[in-house]
Scaffold this motif. Structure first.
Motif, PDB file in Angstrom:
ATOM      1  N   PRO A 593       0.837  -1.224   0.000  1.00  0.00           N
ATOM      2  CA  PRO A 593       0.000   0.000   0.000  1.00  0.00           C
ATOM      3  C   PRO A 593       0.863   1.262   0.000  1.00  0.00           C
ATOM      4  O   PRO A 593       1.934   1.302   0.621  1.00  0.00           O
ATOM      5  N   LEU A 594       0.373   2.287  -0.702  1.00  0.00           N
ATOM      6  CA  LEU A 594       1.064   3.575  -0.697  1.00  0.00           C
ATOM      7  C   LEU A 594       0.785   4.329   0.598  1.00  0.00           C
ATOM      8  O   LEU A 594       1.673   4.967   1.168  1.00  0.00           O
ATOM      9  N   LYS A 595      -0.483   4.248   1.062  1.00  0.00           N
ATOM     10  CA  LYS A 595      -0.903   4.894   2.319  1.00  0.00           C
ATOM     11  C   LYS A 595      -1.718   3.896   3.097  1.00  0.00           C
ATOM     12  O   LYS A 595      -2.903   3.687   2.805  1.00  0.00           O
ATOM     13  N   PRO A 596      -1.129   3.237   4.084  1.00  0.00           N
ATOM     14  CA  PRO A 596      -1.903   2.270   4.886  1.00  0.00           C
ATOM     15  C   PRO A 596      -3.039   2.972   5.617  1.00  0.00           C
ATOM     16  O   PRO A 596      -2.866   4.071   6.149  1.00  0.00           O
ATOM     17  N   GLY A 597      -4.183   2.355   5.627  1.00  0.00           N
ATOM     18  CA  GLY A 597      -5.346   2.918   6.306  1.00  0.00           C
ATOM     19  C   GLY A 597      -6.616   2.474   5.640  1.00  0.00           C
ATOM     20  O   GLY A 597      -6.610   1.815   4.589  1.00  0.00           O
ATOM     21  N   ALA A 598      -7.728   2.856   6.256  1.00  0.00           N
ATOM     22  CA  ALA A 598      -9.025   2.407   5.748  1.00  0.00           C
ATOM     23  C   ALA A 598      -9.901   3.560   5.296  1.00  0.00           C
ATOM     24  O   ALA A 598     -11.062   3.354   4.925  1.00  0.00           O
ATOM     25  N   SER A 599      -9.392   4.820   5.316  1.00  0.00           N
ATOM     26  CA  SER A 599     -10.206   5.937   4.856  1.00  0.00           C
ATOM     27  C   SER A 599     -10.319   5.897   3.347  1.00  0.00           C
ATOM     28  O   SER A 599      -9.554   5.224   2.644  1.00  0.00           O
ATOM     29  N   GLU A 600     -11.284   6.635   2.824  1.00  0.00           N
ATOM     30  CA  GLU A 600     -11.520   6.643   1.391  1.00  0.00           C
ATOM     31  C   GLU A 600     -10.307   7.198   0.650  1.00  0.00           C
ATOM     32  O   GLU A 600      -9.940   6.710  -0.426  1.00  0.00           O
ATOM     33  N   ALA A 601      -9.679   8.221   1.179  1.00  0.00           N
ATOM     34  CA  ALA A 601      -8.512   8.807   0.518  1.00  0.00           C
ATOM     35  C   ALA A 601      -7.355   7.815   0.492  1.00  0.00           C
ATOM     36  O   ALA A 601      -6.625   7.687  -0.515  1.00  0.00           O
ATOM     37  N   GLU A 602      -7.204   7.108   1.606  1.00  0.00           N
ATOM     38  CA  GLU A 602      -6.122   6.123   1.647  1.00  0.00           C
ATOM     39  C   GLU A 602      -6.406   4.949   0.713  1.00  0.00           C
ATOM     40  O   GLU A 602      -5.500   4.439   0.034  1.00  0.00           O
ATOM     41  N   LEU A 603      -7.663   4.521   0.663  1.00  0.00           N
ATOM     42  CA  LEU A 603      -8.012   3.432  -0.257  1.00  0.00           C
ATOM     43  C   LEU A 603      -7.841   3.861  -1.708  1.00  0.00           C
ATOM     44  O   LEU A 603      -7.373   3.087  -2.555  1.00  0.00           O
ATOM     45  N   GLN A 604      -8.217   5.112  -2.024  1.00  0.00           N
ATOM     46  CA  GLN A 604      -8.080   5.610  -3.387  1.00  0.00           C
ATOM     47  C   GLN A 604      -6.599   5.678  -3.793  1.00  0.00           C
ATOM     48  O   GLN A 604      -6.240   5.378  -4.935  1.00  0.00           O
ATOM     49  N   ALA A 605      -5.716   6.059  -2.856  1.00  0.00           N
ATOM     50  CA  ALA A 605      -4.294   6.140  -3.179  1.00  0.00           C
ATOM     51  C   ALA A 605      -3.694   4.767  -3.465  1.00  0.00           C
ATOM     52  O   ALA A 605      -2.693   4.641  -4.199  1.00  0.00           O
ATOM     53  N   ASN A 606      -4.303   3.697  -2.893  1.00  0.00           N
ATOM     54  CA  ASN A 606      -3.755   2.350  -3.099  1.00  0.00           C
ATOM     55  C   ASN A 606      -4.285   1.688  -4.359  1.00  0.00           C
ATOM     56  O   ASN A 606      -3.736   0.651  -4.773  1.00  0.00           O
ATOM     57  N   ARG A 607      -5.327   2.262  -4.986  1.00  0.00           N
ATOM     58  CA  ARG A 607      -5.823   1.689  -6.252  1.00  0.00           C
ATOM     59  C   ARG A 607      -5.044   2.353  -7.385  1.00  0.00           C
ATOM     60  O   ARG A 607      -5.487   3.365  -7.953  1.00  0.00           O
ATOM     61  N   ARG A 608      -3.871   1.778  -7.725  1.00  0.00           N
ATOM     62  CA  ARG A 608      -2.969   2.479  -8.623  1.00  0.00           C
ATOM     63  C   ARG A 608      -2.120   1.474  -9.412  1.00  0.00           C
ATOM     64  O   ARG A 608      -2.134   0.269  -9.151  1.00  0.00           O
ATOM     65  N   VAL A 609      -1.313   1.998 -10.361  1.00  0.00           N
ATOM     66  CA  VAL A 609      -0.255   1.284 -11.086  1.00  0.00           C
ATOM     67  C   VAL A 609       1.007   2.124 -10.966  1.00  0.00           C
ATOM     68  O   VAL A 609       0.988   3.328 -11.256  1.00  0.00           O
ATOM     69  N   SER A 610       2.122   1.486 -10.549  1.00  0.00           N
ATOM     70  CA  SER A 610       3.414   2.163 -10.428  1.00  0.00           C
ATOM     71  C   SER A 610       4.408   1.536 -11.408  1.00  0.00           C
ATOM     72  O   SER A 610       4.148   0.488 -12.011  1.00  0.00           O
ATOM     73  N   PHE A 611       5.583   2.156 -11.573  1.00  0.00           N
ATOM     74  CA  PHE A 611       6.596   1.720 -12.532  1.00  0.00           C
ATOM     75  C   PHE A 611       7.942   1.585 -11.826  1.00  0.00           C
ATOM     76  O   PHE A 611       8.306   2.425 -10.994  1.00  0.00           O
ATOM     77  N   VAL A 612       8.693   0.498 -12.183  1.00  0.00           N
ATOM     78  CA  VAL A 612      10.032   0.247 -11.658  1.00  0.00           C
ATOM     79  C   VAL A 612      10.980   0.080 -12.845  1.00  0.00           C
ATOM     80  O   VAL A 612      10.760  -0.778 -13.707  1.00  0.00           O
ATOM     81  N   VAL A 613      12.039   0.908 -12.921  1.00  0.00           N
ATOM     82  CA  VAL A 613      12.988   0.888 -14.026  1.00  0.00           C
ATOM     83  C   VAL A 613      14.252   0.156 -13.566  1.00  0.00           C
ATOM     84  O   VAL A 613      14.821   0.505 -12.521  1.00  0.00           O
ATOM     85  N   THR A 614      14.678  -0.852 -14.346  1.00  0.00           N
ATOM     86  CA  THR A 614      15.897  -1.608 -14.047  1.00  0.00           C
ATOM     87  C   THR A 614      16.724  -1.745 -15.327  1.00  0.00           C
ATOM     88  O   THR A 614      16.209  -1.635 -16.444  1.00  0.00           O
ATOM     89  N   THR A 615      18.013  -1.967 -15.140  1.00  0.00           N
ATOM     90  CA  THR A 615      18.906  -2.217 -16.280  1.00  0.00           C
ATOM     91  C   THR A 615      19.294  -3.690 -16.289  1.00  0.00           C
ATOM     92  O   THR A 615      19.352  -4.330 -15.235  1.00  0.00           O
ATOM     93  N   GLY A 616      19.568  -4.262 -17.456  1.00  0.00           N
ATOM     94  CA  GLY A 616      19.938  -5.672 -17.578  1.00  0.00           C
ATOM     95  C   GLY A 616      19.021  -6.385 -18.540  1.00  0.00           C
ATOM     96  O   GLY A 616      18.058  -5.826 -19.076  1.00  0.00           O
ATOM     97  N   GLU A 617      19.365  -7.688 -18.782  1.00  0.00           N
ATOM     98  CA  GLU A 617      18.563  -8.469 -19.721  1.00  0.00           C
ATOM     99  C   GLU A 617      17.207  -8.778 -19.093  1.00  0.00           C
ATOM    100  O   GLU A 617      17.119  -9.059 -17.905  1.00  0.00           O
TER     101      GLU A 617
END
Length: 617
Positions: A593-617
């Motif tokens: 979770p991005l923001k642990p908690g049960a409030s609507e704002a915290e739940l909305q922040a966790n409904r997401r897609v993030s990106f991780v950039v790495t180098t290599g095969e």
């Protein structure tokens, strides 16, 4: 009333008799069927009753045969009695069967296997059997060989330092013979005048051949005298030789020499004038052996009739060998030019060989100096030099060194086995070919290894360290401590910008809303730029799309929803021109979770897609 009773009993008796006859007849028919059909006899038992009188008569008639059969059966059942019976007739059976050659063919395999098994079990037994025969034969062969060798050595020493000896040395080199053989061939003056083939047991003359100009007494008388001399020597001087059947091998009287070769059934005697070479005795032995091979049966069965041996004369005639002395010639002074020319040619040939060997040695030294090449052998075969050894695939080509030594490449054949060299120079070439260092990296060879200097990306440094772990034990050291890790500013900007992007979703929805379209456009543009930058820097890049979900609902459903959100984003980025090979997806569910908690704002922040950039095969 009585008449009726009598009639009734009479009818009953006749009915019983009739029934008994029918039963008897049925039994006889059944017994006849059992005799005709053996299978029926095994399945259906006999219905006839045993007749004691018939058994008594059978016992009286065949009592003697029954007793004999019982005695014979006991012989077969008792191994000892059966062996005694067979041993009583076995010699006579072998005597009769020996006249048929099929007995030998049948017994030979068993005898061969028994002999092989006996030799494997105890080889000493076969040695003891063959020693009385092979020992004297070996001693005789060694003695004759030593005599021949001493004769050849004596003649070779006598003529080794003379002008004639020099000429004979040239002849020996030209013909491929030894110098001793050539000397003996030119100095041995002899002539075989007579050859006698004499039956060993009876002493009778089997065949006699002589030269046309030879003079002799009656051949039969000479044969008898030779046999008498052999018997006299055996009986008078050597008891052991007499017991073993040995006789005179050679006898000399002035210029006259008598050579004898003994065989199983006959011996060959040759009367020779002069000093014959060993080849004469060899010819006598080969002739005697061939005579025994071809006329073995007539020799064994000889009773005085020589008709069966009429063709032996032609076999003995090649033994009448001879050689005359060399004629002494007076050479003119011009003939001295021939040996001088030969000496000049020999000197030129020796000089060429010396020059060739020197060039080959220089070529081998140049090969040994090259890293990655190990020379193991250099031989001259069929007029060509064959050089073999080990060669690393990255080492210099051996053919490239031939031009420096002035050697004809067609006269050299290389046989190289591949191997991986650990020389620092070869290791430097292998690192450059495998790691493909960027222009900012400089690899230099040192005395005990390879040193890398300059700047490189972290990806290339990780790749180099991983490759160094695969090198074998004992390989030269590769020092990467002087390399500096450098990151391109543009790459860092795009890296941080993409990882800062977040795409949000509505509750329980796998596709982002229209408000997220600008974010997707920006991420797609940054990813395309990142691909160009990574290609310029010389390393691949990978972006992982991580899907997330809030903590409401079941965990399995949230995990599947997070994977679905990542897949949808990947398809939308691909539609915007992003290379799909650089994209990967992962579902995290509610576990990150991005923001642990049960409030609507915290739940909305966790409904997401993030990106991780790495180098290599």
């Amino acid at each position: 009333m009585n008449a009726r009773l009598s009639l009734a009993s009479s009818n009953a008796a006749s009915s019983a008799a009739q029934e008994d006859q029918n039963t008897r007849l049925a039994g006889l028919l059944l017994e006849l069927a059992r005799c005709v059909n053996p299978e029926l006899a095994r399945e259906v038992p006999s219905r006839l009753e045993a007749d004691p009188r018939l058994d008594a008569m059978r016992g009286v008639l065949i009592e003697r045969e029954r007793v004999a059969l019982e005695r014979l059966q006991r012989k077969f059942d008792d191994p000892n009695e059966f062996a005694d019976a067979v041993s009583a007739v076995l010699p006579a059976a072998f005597t009769l069967a020996s006249q048929d050659e099929r007995l030998g063919q049948a017994v030979a395999p068993a005898v061969e296997r028994a002999t092989q098994a006996s030799i494997r079990k105890n080889p000493r037994t076969m040695v003891d059997i063959l020693y009385p025969v092979m020992g004297p034969a070996i001693r005789k062969a060694i003695a004759e060989t030593l005599d021949d060798t001493l004769q050849s050595l004596n003649q070779a020493i006598k003529y080794s330092l003379s002008w004639r000896g020099l000429k004979w040395r040239i002849e020996a080199w030209r013909t491929g013979s030894t110098f001793a053989d050539v000397v003996l061939r030119h100095t041995a003056v002899y002539q075989v005048d007579h050859v006698f083939l004499i039956h060993r047991k009876t002493g009778l003359l089997l065949s006699h051949v002589a030269r046309e100009d030879a003079t002799t007494q009656d051949p039969q008388m000479v044969s008898a005298m030779l046999s008498a001399i052999q018997d006299f020597v055996r009986d008078s001087f050597e008891e052991k030789a007499a017991s073993e059947g040995h006789g005179i091998d050679s006898l000399r009287l002035g210029e006259l020499l008598l050579w004898c070769e003994e065989g199983p059934s006959a011996f060959l005697a040759a009367v020779i004038h002069g000093n014959p070479p060993p080849a004469v005795r060899t010819r006598l032995m080969e002739t005697l052996s061939s005579v025994h091979d071809q006329w073995r049966v007539p020799l064994d069965d000889f009773n005085g009739d020589t008709d069966a041996l009429a063709a032996v004369d032609e076999r003995l005639r090649p033994c009448l060998m001879s050689q005359s002395a060399e004629a002494r010639r007076k050479y003119s002074p011009l003939l001295w030019l021939v040996p001088l020319a030969l000496l000049a040619a020999l000197g030129w040939w020796i000089g060429q060989r010396v020059v060739e060997h020197r060039r080959v040695n220089n070529y081998l030294a140049a090969l040994q100096e090259q890293p990655g090449i190990v020379v193991t052998a250099a031989d001259r075969r069929d007029g060509r030099w064959v050089i073999s050894g080990l060669r690393d695939p990255l080492a210099v080509q051996p053919e490239a060194l031939l031009s420096r030594t002035k050697i004809d490449p067609s006269q050299v054949t290389g046989r190289w086995e591949p191997y991986q060299a650990l020389h620092p120079a070869i290791l430097l070439k292998r690192l450059q070919a495998t790691l493909n260092p960027p222009p900012t990296v400089i690899l230099t060879q040192e005395s005990n290894g390879v040193r890398a200097t300059g700047t490189a990306t972290q990806y290339w440094m990780d790749k180099a360290r991983a490759y160094l772990l695969t090198l074998p034990a004992g390989a030269p050291q590769v020092d990467l401590s002087a390399l500096q890790d450098v990151q391109d500013p543009e790459y860092l900007r795009l890296h941080d910008a993409i990882q800062a992007r977040l795409i949000y979703f509505e509750n329980n929805v796998a596709r982002p809303g229209a408000s997220q379209e600008p974010v997707l456009d920006a991420v797609a543009g940054e990813m395309r730029e990142l691909i160009q930058v990574s290609r310029t820097l010389g390393f691949p890049v990978k972006v992982t799309i991580v899907g997330h979900a809030d903590a409401t609902g079941k965990e399995n459903s949230n995990l599947a929803l997070s994977v679905g959100r990542a897949e949808v984003v990947r398809s939308m980025l691909r539609a915007r021109g992003v290379d799909p090979s650089m994209l990967a997806v992962r579902g995290a569910g509610p576990l990150e979770p991005l923001k642990p908690g049960a409030s609507e704002a915290e739940l909305q922040a966790n409904r997401r897609v993030s990106f991780v950039v790495t180098t290599g095969e």
